[in-house]
Every structure is written in C-alpha cells, then in structure tokens.
Design a protein around this motif. Structure first.
Motif, PDB file in Angstrom:
ATOM      1  N   TRP A   1      23.452 -24.929 -46.071  1.00  0.00           N
ATOM      2  CA  TRP A   1      24.475 -25.325 -45.109  1.00  0.00           C
ATOM      3  C   TRP A   1      24.635 -24.297 -44.004  1.00  0.00           C
ATOM      4  O   TRP A   1      24.933 -24.635 -42.864  1.00  0.00           O
ATOM      5  CB  TRP A   1      25.815 -25.525 -45.815  1.00  0.00           C
TER       6      TRP A   1
ATOM      7  N   SER B   1      17.667 -38.334 -53.529  1.00  0.00           N
ATOM      8  CA  SER B   1      17.826 -37.583 -52.283  1.00  0.00           C
ATOM      9  C   SER B   1      16.826 -38.056 -51.235  1.00  0.00           C
ATOM     10  O   SER B   1      16.836 -37.570 -50.115  1.00  0.00           O
ATOM     11  CB  SER B   1      17.642 -36.083 -52.536  1.00  0.00           C
TER      12      SER B   1
ATOM     13  N   GLU C   1      29.074 -32.449 -49.129  1.00  0.00           N
ATOM     14  CA  GLU C   1      27.663 -32.662 -48.865  1.00  0.00           C
ATOM     15  C   GLU C   1      27.395 -33.049 -47.406  1.00  0.00           C
ATOM     16  O   GLU C   1      26.344 -32.739 -46.855  1.00  0.00           O
ATOM     17  CB  GLU C   1      27.119 -33.766 -49.781  1.00  0.00           C
ATOM     18  N   HIS C   2      28.349 -33.723 -46.777  1.00  0.00           N
ATOM     19  CA  HIS C   2      28.132 -34.219 -45.412  1.00  0.00           C
ATOM     20  C   HIS C   2      29.181 -33.648 -44.454  1.00  0.00           C
ATOM     21  O   HIS C   2      29.593 -34.326 -43.515  1.00  0.00           O
ATOM     22  CB  HIS C   2      28.155 -35.750 -45.414  1.00  0.00           C
TER      23      HIS C   2
ATOM     24  N   HIS D   1      18.731 -31.410 -55.974  1.00  0.00           N
ATOM     25  CA  HIS D   1      19.718 -32.489 -55.876  1.00  0.00           C
ATOM     26  C   HIS D   1      19.921 -33.109 -57.243  1.00  0.00           C
ATOM     27  O   HIS D   1      21.044 -33.254 -57.718  1.00  0.00           O
ATOM     28  CB  HIS D   1      19.246 -33.539 -54.881  1.00  0.00           C
TER      29      HIS D   1
ATOM     30  N   ASN E   1      21.886 -39.407 -51.542  1.00  0.00           N
ATOM     31  CA  ASN E   1      22.452 -38.275 -50.820  1.00  0.00           C
ATOM     32  C   ASN E   1      21.615 -37.851 -49.615  1.00  0.00           C
ATOM     33  O   ASN E   1      21.869 -36.812 -49.023  1.00  0.00           O
ATOM     34  CB  ASN E   1      22.576 -37.089 -51.799  1.00  0.00           C
TER      35      ASN E   1
ATOM     36  N   GLU F   1      26.029 -41.966 -49.719  1.00  0.00           N
ATOM     37  CA  GLU F   1      27.089 -41.014 -49.365  1.00  0.00           C
ATOM     38  C   GLU F   1      27.277 -40.897 -47.855  1.00  0.00           C
ATOM     39  O   GLU F   1      28.398 -40.885 -47.351  1.00  0.00           O
ATOM     40  CB  GLU F   1      26.763 -39.631 -49.940  1.00  0.00           C
TER      41      GLU F   1
ATOM     42  N   LEU G   1      33.209 -34.376 -53.233  1.00  0.00           N
ATOM     43  CA  LEU G   1      31.794 -33.992 -53.255  1.00  0.00           C
ATOM     44  C   LEU G   1      31.066 -34.553 -52.039  1.00  0.00           C
ATOM     45  O   LEU G   1      30.291 -33.841 -51.380  1.00  0.00           O
ATOM     46  CB  LEU G   1      31.152 -34.513 -54.544  1.00  0.00           C
TER      47      LEU G   1
ATOM     48  N   SER H   1      21.655 -30.554 -59.772  1.00  0.00           N
ATOM     49  CA  SER H   1      23.073 -30.340 -59.506  1.00  0.00           C
ATOM     50  C   SER H   1      23.900 -31.574 -59.858  1.00  0.00           C
ATOM     51  O   SER H   1      24.977 -31.472 -60.448  1.00  0.00           O
ATOM     52  CB  SER H   1      23.290 -29.979 -58.031  1.00  0.00           C
ATOM     53  N   TYR H   2      23.387 -32.746 -59.502  1.00  0.00           N
ATOM     54  CA  TYR H   2      24.143 -33.963 -59.763  1.00  0.00           C
ATOM     55  C   TYR H   2      24.175 -34.297 -61.249  1.00  0.00           C
ATOM     56  O   TYR H   2      25.151 -34.845 -61.754  1.00  0.00           O
ATOM     57  CB  TYR H   2      23.563 -35.129 -58.942  1.00  0.00           C
TER      58      TYR H   2
ATOM     59  N   LEU I   1      26.491 -26.121 -57.770  1.00  0.00           N
ATOM     60  CA  LEU I   1      26.185 -26.846 -56.532  1.00  0.00           C
ATOM     61  C   LEU I   1      26.381 -25.941 -55.323  1.00  0.00           C
ATOM     62  O   LEU I   1      25.533 -25.900 -54.422  1.00  0.00           O
ATOM     63  CB  LEU I   1      27.074 -28.077 -56.425  1.00  0.00           C
TER      64      LEU I   1
ATOM     65  N   ARG J   1      23.773 -24.910 -52.427  1.00  0.00           N
ATOM     66  CA  ARG J   1      23.931 -25.577 -51.139  1.00  0.00           C
ATOM     67  C   ARG J   1      24.292 -24.622 -49.998  1.00  0.00           C
ATOM     68  O   ARG J   1      23.866 -24.825 -48.861  1.00  0.00           O
ATOM     69  CB  ARG J   1      25.018 -26.644 -51.227  1.00  0.00           C
TER      70      ARG J   1
END
Length: 322
Positions: free
Chosen positions: A222, A79, A180-181, A4, A122, A158, A176, A7-8, A214, A218
């Motif tokens: 996911w 995170s 992420e969500h 996290h 996040n 987020e 973004l 990537s950020y 990212l 991810r």
C-alpha cells in the motif's frame, strides 16, 4: 498459494468473519431463511482429500431456520479473474456431495444437501467472467440442452462495492473491503481505529492476529518505499500510520509538484514546436485556412516533426498535410 489466499484463509477461518460476510452481502430475503449463528466449519477430517486438494479455501455448514436442514457454504478466494471459475465451482460442489454421500452424512431420504458457492474476489480489475457454467459450454444439438451441466456461484467483487457505505456498522468484512481498496492513508487509519474497537476482548485474539498478518503483508504494498517495523498489535500499526500522515502528505505534494512541472515543461516544448512550424508554413504558403490551423493546434509532436520535414519539398498545403 499467494498471499491473498493465505491472508483470507486466516481471516475466514473465524465464524465472525463468515457471519459478517453473509450478513453484509447476501440479499435480505436469503438472510431471513438462514440461521447465521449455526455456522460450523468443516475441518480436514470432514472433507475428502480430493476436495482439499482442489478446493483449499473453506467449507462451512449452517442450518435453515424453518426446518433446521443443513446448507453448505463453499468459500473461494480469488485475486485474479478466472474465466472458468464456474467450472471449478461445479467440480468443488460435486466433490463435496460425493464426500457427504460417502460418509453417510446425507439428509432425510438420502438427498444431497443444498450448497451455496461464494467467490470473494479482491482483484484490481472488475470481474467480467461468467458466474454461470452454461455460457462456457458450446450450444448443444437440438433436444440435448437438458443433458448439459449447470452451475452458478455468488460473486462478491470487493472493488465494485460502494466504499462510502461500508465499514460503519461494525461489520468486519466491510471494514476489510475498505482497507483493501482504501483511497488514502487517512482512510486506512480510520478503518484501523474502528477495528481496534470492534476486535477488543480476549475472545477475539485469534482474529486480531489474522488482521495483523494481513497488515504485515499489505502495508509495504500500500505504501511502496516505506519501511515498517515489526509492530505487535493493531494499536501500534494505527499510531505508526497516523504519525506519518504529514510526512506522506508532504511527499505526495512534492511528487505532484514535480509531475506538474514536468507536464508544464513538456507542454511548453510542444507549444514552441507548434509556433515554429506555423511560422515556417506561413512564410512558404501564406495564412493557413481555419480547418488546417485547428489541425495544427491539436497536432502531436510526431505530426509536427513530419510537417517540418516536408515544408521544403511540398508544393502545396495539400502536399504538406496529406
């Protein structure tokens, strides 16, 4: 350093991302006082070893509109929830002020510049820790309140944002957050299609690579169990996800059917056990009163097993159900 943070840090090393974060998530009254186009990242040569060692995320400087005085932005990426985040922010702010004073980078009258600490969170759980230092300190003796330190940070959680309101106005940070969500593979593809359009042009090549990094990290999380090729650009990622829509939807449908069948079978077994125990009770004690029948119909598997074991020895319904 977890993925996290890595990537950020890549994403928010770009002034466009920091500008979109501030433009999209600061109160409008604050924005009228800040010149977002004056953003300048402080690089290693402008940050002390102590600050780099303790706060490894990002420090930016921008100007106030009315008098061009500097405002320093401390970005921290989280995170997980840290109950002592306000204390860490106090340390980071102190180290930054100390570093600016040591380098002779103070403003008029050698006053310390204003600092805005922002924590971008996040995690899956909503943030519940204090955003102020005061509640973390024991209540001091009377008359010593003014001698206690104070610090506050701006939290951007987020997952607490309304996803339906994000990502429609070319704000890259809002996009973004939606990635992420996301709530479906369809939503991932929709956001990617927008990012492809918004990140077009050679001047945004580095930012495109940061988003690709990212995605590489991810997508396996996911979509567990999927094997993703080493795609080279966001268009490839979009086409790959789009082409697998029907396959994923069918797989999700079959999983749902299997889960439904399993739940139905478990419910059927439980109903059968209830009926059996009810017949045994009626043969021994006669018709059940309404309140005990209601209790029987809502009983768990463990309760039914207990009552079945007691039926032969119980002398009354009270013995049985007590």
């Amino acid at each position: 350093m977890d993925e996290h943070d890595t990537s950020y840090k890549l994403l928010f090393a770009h002034d466009r991302m920091v500008r979109d974060l501030l433009a999209g998530f600061l109160p409008p009254t604050w924005l009228t006082r800040l010149d977002l186009h004056s953003l300048q990242k402080l690089h290693d040569g402008h940050v002390s070893d102590d600050l780099r060692g303790r706060h490894g995320d990002a420090v930016w400087r921008l100007c106030r509109r009315e008098d061009r005085r500097p405002l320093y932005l401390l970005l921290e990426f989280q995170s997980s929830v840290d109950p002592f985040m306000a204390l860490r922010v106090l340390v980071y702010t102190g180290l930054l002020h100390q570093d600016l004073a040591r380098r002779g980078a103070l403003g008029t009258g050698r006053r310390l510049p204003a600092v805005l600490p922002v924590v971008l969170y996040n995690g899956e759980r909503r943030w519940r820790a204090s955003t102020r230092l005061g509640p973390l300190i024991e209540t001091p003796p009377p008359d010593l309140e003014d001698f206690q330190p104070e610090q506050r940070f701006l939290l951007i959680d987020e997952g607490a944002c309304d996803l339906d309101l994000l990502g429609h106005d070319s704000n890259l940070v809002a996009a973004l957050f939606r990635l992420e969500h996301h709530r479906s593979s369809d939503e991932v593809a929709t956001v990617l299609a927008r990012l492809i359009k918004w990140l077009a042009g050679p001047e945004l090549a580095s930012l495109r690579r940061a988003f690709l990094t990212l995605l590489h990290r991810r997508l396996p999380r996911w979509f567990p169990g999927e094997v993703f090729p080493d795609f080279q650009d966001m268009q490839e990622a979009y086409e790959m996800i789009s082409n697998r829509f029907e396959e994923w939807k069918e797989r999700q449908r079959l999983v749902g059917l299997e889960q439904g069948v399993a739940r139905g079978m478990a419910q059927g077994r439980l109903e059968g056990e209830r009926a059996l125990v009810a017949r045994q009770i009626q043969r021994r004690f006669g018709e059940l009163p309404a309140h005990l029948n209601l209790r029987l119909q809502s009983a768990s598997e463990e309760e039914l097993a207990t009552w079945a074991d007691r039926i032969l020895d119980a002398r009354s319904l009270d013995d049985l159900f007590t």
